[in-house]
Enzyme design. Structure first.
Site, PDB file in Angstrom:
ATOM      1  N   TYR A  49       0.841  -1.192   0.000  1.00  0.00           N
ATOM      2  CA  TYR A  49       0.000   0.000   0.000  1.00  0.00           C
ATOM      3  C   TYR A  49       0.881   1.249   0.000  1.00  0.00           C
ATOM      4  CZ  TYR A  49      -4.221  -2.720   1.122  1.00  0.00           C
ATOM      5  OH  TYR A  49      -5.277  -3.588   1.096  1.00  0.00           O
ATOM      6  N   GLY A  50       0.698   2.061  -1.024  1.00  0.00           N
ATOM      7  CA  GLY A  50       1.526   3.237  -1.223  1.00  0.00           C
ATOM      8  C   GLY A  50       2.175   3.151  -2.586  1.00  0.00           C
TER       9      GLY A  50
END
Length: 320
Positions: A49-50
């Site tokens: 995530y990111g």
């Protein structure tokens, strides 16, 4: 574990969610504190995530916010991350460095590690070695719970049996589950398998990228990113009747449309983990824990869901 948790997919994701650290980080901290103070105990993240330069940002932010909690607040939370089976993560120790990195970003507060998706379609040997490696971490006392994500009923049974041979429980399965999710029949089958094997079923995207929270009078949205708009253009017109049903129940109960959609998941004994990006969304998710759909409301929504022909996109890594 509370009947609703929350997810942090958007925390650091610029491509789909338009993340901007200067604008968002303070609001995300307020959101986190609102959720925790209102009793949401299960928090889901992932090492993937990111996007781009924000790689790992979700875990970094979550770790930063966790560090400011008291020990009593922190111990009541379940922090779950998902480790991605990237092609270079191979062998029984393929997750070891990724696990250590996630644990460091999360300030050593990591309770459950989940295999993010199945490699069964293209490299079945890889996920076998990786799950055995997670079992090694469990037996070493480095993690207390193991979960999996994006698995079908056949692969779910296989993973359960593999861990059971070592006396290790499979705690949870995480799948896309909502009124608009694809393959609803397979999801109901998974629900029954989870019940049989005593595995928690977690619903990611329970609001279908936010579509189920949009009033039926609204047929387009301009503030979303390009990727979300492309999904909205197809699903907003197709889901008008479904969203009318959600709105009617919401108005009768004096609650939000989102709360109704989350409680539809709960009515199927599934734990929704909606993504939250502001304190209002955190409060709304917590309020949904305080009431339940009745049988008539559940049946109305079941029927409206079946009648909706357009569905959310399939996850290409979902196994059978």
């Amino acid at each position: 574990m509370s009947s609703i948790g929350f997810g942090t997919w958007a925390w650091g994701n610029k491509l789909l969610w338009g993340y901007n650290p200067e604008k968002d980080d303070k609001i995300l901290e307020e959101t986190f504190n609102e959720a925790v103070n209102r009793g949401l105990k299960f928090i889901d993240t992932a090492d993937s995530y990111g996007t781009g330069k924000f790689n790992g940002r979700s875990e970094i932010l979550l770790g930063k916010f966790l560090k400011k909690l008291s020990s009593n607040q922190s111990k009541n939370l379940i922090i779950a991350t998902k480790l991605a089976p990237y092609p270079w993560r191979i062998g029984r120790k393929g997750f070891f460095h990724a696990f250590q990195a996630s644990k460091e970003r999360l300030q050593n507060k990591l309770d459950r590690v989940q295999l993010h998706w199945s490699t069964f379609k293209y490299a079945p040997w890889q996920e076998v070695q990786l799950i055995d490696g997670l079992a090694d971490l469990f037996e070493s006392g480095l993690i207390s719970e193991i979960g999996i994500s994006n698995m079908g009923p056949n692969r779910l049974r296989w993973f359960h049996n593999r861990l059971n041979l070592r006396g290790i429980p499979l705690k949870s399965l995480q799948i896309q589950f909502s009124l608009l999710s694809p393959q609803p029949q397979k999801q109901l089958e998974l629900k029954e398998v989870c019940k049989e094997l005593n595995i928690d079923l977690l619903a990611y995207s329970p609001l279908a990228l936010g579509i189920l929270s949009i009033p039926p009078s609204q047929t387009n949205i301009n503030s979303a990113t390009f990727l979300r708009r492309s999904v909205f253009q197809r699903l907003l017109p197709a889901s008008i009747n479904l969203r009318k049903g959600l709105r009617n129940i919401a108005n009768d109960r004096g609650v939000s449309q989102s709360q109704v959609a989350l409680n539809w998941c709960r009515s199927h004994n599934v734990i929704p983990i909606p993504g939250i990006r502001n304190p209002k969304q955190a409060k709304d998710a917590a309020e949904a824990c305080k009431w339940d759909l009745n049988k008539k409301e559940k049946q109305i929504l079941d029927n409206l869901s079946k009648d909706c022909k357009a569905r959310m996109p399939n996850n290409p890594f979902q196994s059978g």
